[in-house]
Design an enzyme around this catalytic site. Structure first.
Site, PDB file in Angstrom:
ATOM      1  N   ARG A 228       2.583   1.678  38.304  1.00 50.89           N
ATOM      2  CA  ARG A 228       1.137   1.513  38.456  1.00 50.89           C
ATOM      3  C   ARG A 228       0.600   2.526  39.446  1.00 50.89           C
ATOM      4  O   ARG A 228       1.204   2.784  40.492  1.00 50.89           O
ATOM      5  CB  ARG A 228       0.788   0.106  38.968  1.00 50.89           C
ATOM      6  CG  ARG A 228       0.947  -1.006  37.939  1.00 50.89           C
ATOM      7  CD  ARG A 228      -0.089  -0.892  36.827  1.00 50.89           C
ATOM      8  NE  ARG A 228      -0.069  -2.037  35.928  1.00 50.89           N
ATOM      9  CZ  ARG A 228       0.694  -2.130  34.842  1.00 50.89           C
ATOM     10  NH1 ARG A 228       1.529  -1.141  34.550  1.00 50.89           N
ATOM     11  NH2 ARG A 228       0.636  -3.187  34.048  1.00 50.89           N
ATOM     12  N   GLU A 257      -7.233   5.178  34.617  1.00 49.40           N
ATOM     13  CA  GLU A 257      -6.670   5.544  33.318  1.00 49.40           C
ATOM     14  C   GLU A 257      -7.677   5.294  32.207  1.00 49.40           C
ATOM     15  O   GLU A 257      -8.351   4.265  32.215  1.00 49.40           O
ATOM     16  CB  GLU A 257      -5.390   4.730  33.063  1.00 49.40           C
ATOM     17  CG  GLU A 257      -4.275   5.073  34.038  1.00 49.40           C
ATOM     18  CD  GLU A 257      -2.956   4.375  33.719  1.00 49.40           C
ATOM     19  OE1 GLU A 257      -2.937   3.503  32.816  1.00 49.40           O
ATOM     20  OE2 GLU A 257      -1.944   4.687  34.361  1.00 49.40           O
ATOM     21  N   HIS A 276       0.764   7.527  30.956  1.00 48.84           N
ATOM     22  CA  HIS A 276       1.270   6.149  31.049  1.00 48.84           C
ATOM     23  C   HIS A 276       2.012   5.800  29.761  1.00 48.84           C
ATOM     24  O   HIS A 276       1.739   4.792  29.103  1.00 48.84           O
ATOM     25  CB  HIS A 276       0.147   5.155  31.309  1.00 48.84           C
ATOM     26  CG  HIS A 276       0.632   3.941  32.058  1.00 48.84           C
ATOM     27  ND1 HIS A 276      -0.135   3.248  32.961  1.00 48.84           N
ATOM     28  CD2 HIS A 276       1.834   3.305  32.049  1.00 48.84           C
ATOM     29  CE1 HIS A 276       0.551   2.240  33.470  1.00 48.84           C
ATOM     30  NE2 HIS A 276       1.766   2.249  32.919  1.00 48.84           N
TER      31      HIS A 276
END
Length: 315
Positions: A228, A257, A276
């Site tokens: 994260r 994001e 990610h």
């Protein structure tokens, strides 16, 4: 329960539906791509697997259990959910293997400056250069859950020295040479050639790595994040990368994001950005369904659930 069990499942592939139905053969199981598509069923639902926002939670008066397909549940812990008696479970552990592999890939790419080879290939240049090797280097892992433990095993197999940082440093991991607590961040990063974040984002971990931590890192060290964003302060990280405080970074998880197009991280020569994407494998999804199917079987039988989230701890 006294009434037919209604299970609403959102966001799973069709090939997994029969496994889920078999776990609760006497229940009505409703499948949808998104929770919004079955909003009319939420008032009668006892179980929801998928992203349930605050409005959906408010509408689901019979709800007893929500399952998140994600391992990290920071997005699901809005105030209404934290205050609710509804049990929240996660898919913790489903992506441990690919996240550890992704972290190791970024470590190798940074240590050997793999982007330089890719640039040379694009220009058909024979650009040999001296690079590092992981053997003998120190890997410091922030967070010793599934992904951190999986990375520790792989780093040890590369003959690296492995350090760990966790909320409870008394809990040891066999492959970790030394465990540190949250109050020892600067000592921990000062010893590490790679600082790798695999931890969940919680109130305690947010901003854990700030100016003091990046100033304490070796100028030859690398920062890697696969869990994260937000655990490292982006301003402090950016300063360290631009001023030579650290050698580089591999960033799969980001504070915002998608990473905005104008983010300076995109264009820094010592940064590798991935979207990610580290745990986006078929096996990760399959393991997530395994966890839910096991829990649904337990729920029907009145047995304790796995991966129950401590809503106040954040994981």
């Amino acid at each position: 329960m006294g009434e037919p069990l209604l299970v609403v499942v959102c966001g799973v592939p069709e090939q997994e539906e029969e496994r889920i139905r078999a776990a609760a053969p006497d229940a009505e199981v409703v499948f949808a791509a998104r929770t919004a598509e079955v909003a009319d069923r939420l008032p009668d639902a006892h179980v929801v697997a998928g992203n349930l926002e605050a409005a959906g939670l408010a509408a689901a008066g019979r709800l007893r259990w929500v399952h998140s397909w994600a391992a990290g549940v920071d997005g699901a812990l809005y105030p209404e959910m934290v205050a609710s008696p509804v049990v929240l479970t996660s898919s913790k552990g489903n992506g441990a293997v690919p996240l550890a592999e992704h972290a190791l890939m970024l470590m190798l790419m940074l240590d050997r400056d793999a982007p330089r080879w890719l640039r040379a290939q694009g220009s058909r240049s024979w650009d040999r250069h001296r690079h590092g090797e992981l053997a003998g280097a120190t890997c410091g892992i922030v967070g010793m859950g599934g992904a951190g433990t999986a990375l520790a095993r792989r780093a040890a197999a590369f003959d690296m020295r492995v350090l760990g940082l966790r909320r409870r440093p008394d809990q040891q991991v066999p492959e970790v040479d030394r465990m540190y607590g949250p109050g020892e961040v600067t000592d921990f990063v000062a010893e590490s050639d790679f600082v790798v974040v695999t931890a969940a984002l919680t109130a305690q971990s947010r901003g854990l790595l700030g100016d003091a931590a990046f100033r304490a890192m070796k100028p030859t060290a690398f920062y890697v994040c696969v869990s994260r964003g937000g655990i490292a302060d982006d301003t402090a990280l950016l300063t360290a990368l631009q001023d030579g405080g650290i050698a580089g970074a591999g960033l799969d998880a980001h504070a915002v994001e998608p990473l905005p197009p104008d983010s300076p991280f995109w264009s820094l020569p010592n940064v590798i950005v991935t979207p990610h994407n580290g745990a986006t494998t078929a096996q990760t999804q399959r393991r997530g369904v395994d966890i839910f199917v096991d829990n649904l079987t337990r729920f029907v039988a009145g047995e304790p659930l796995r991966n129950v989230v401590d809503k106040h701890a954040g994981y």
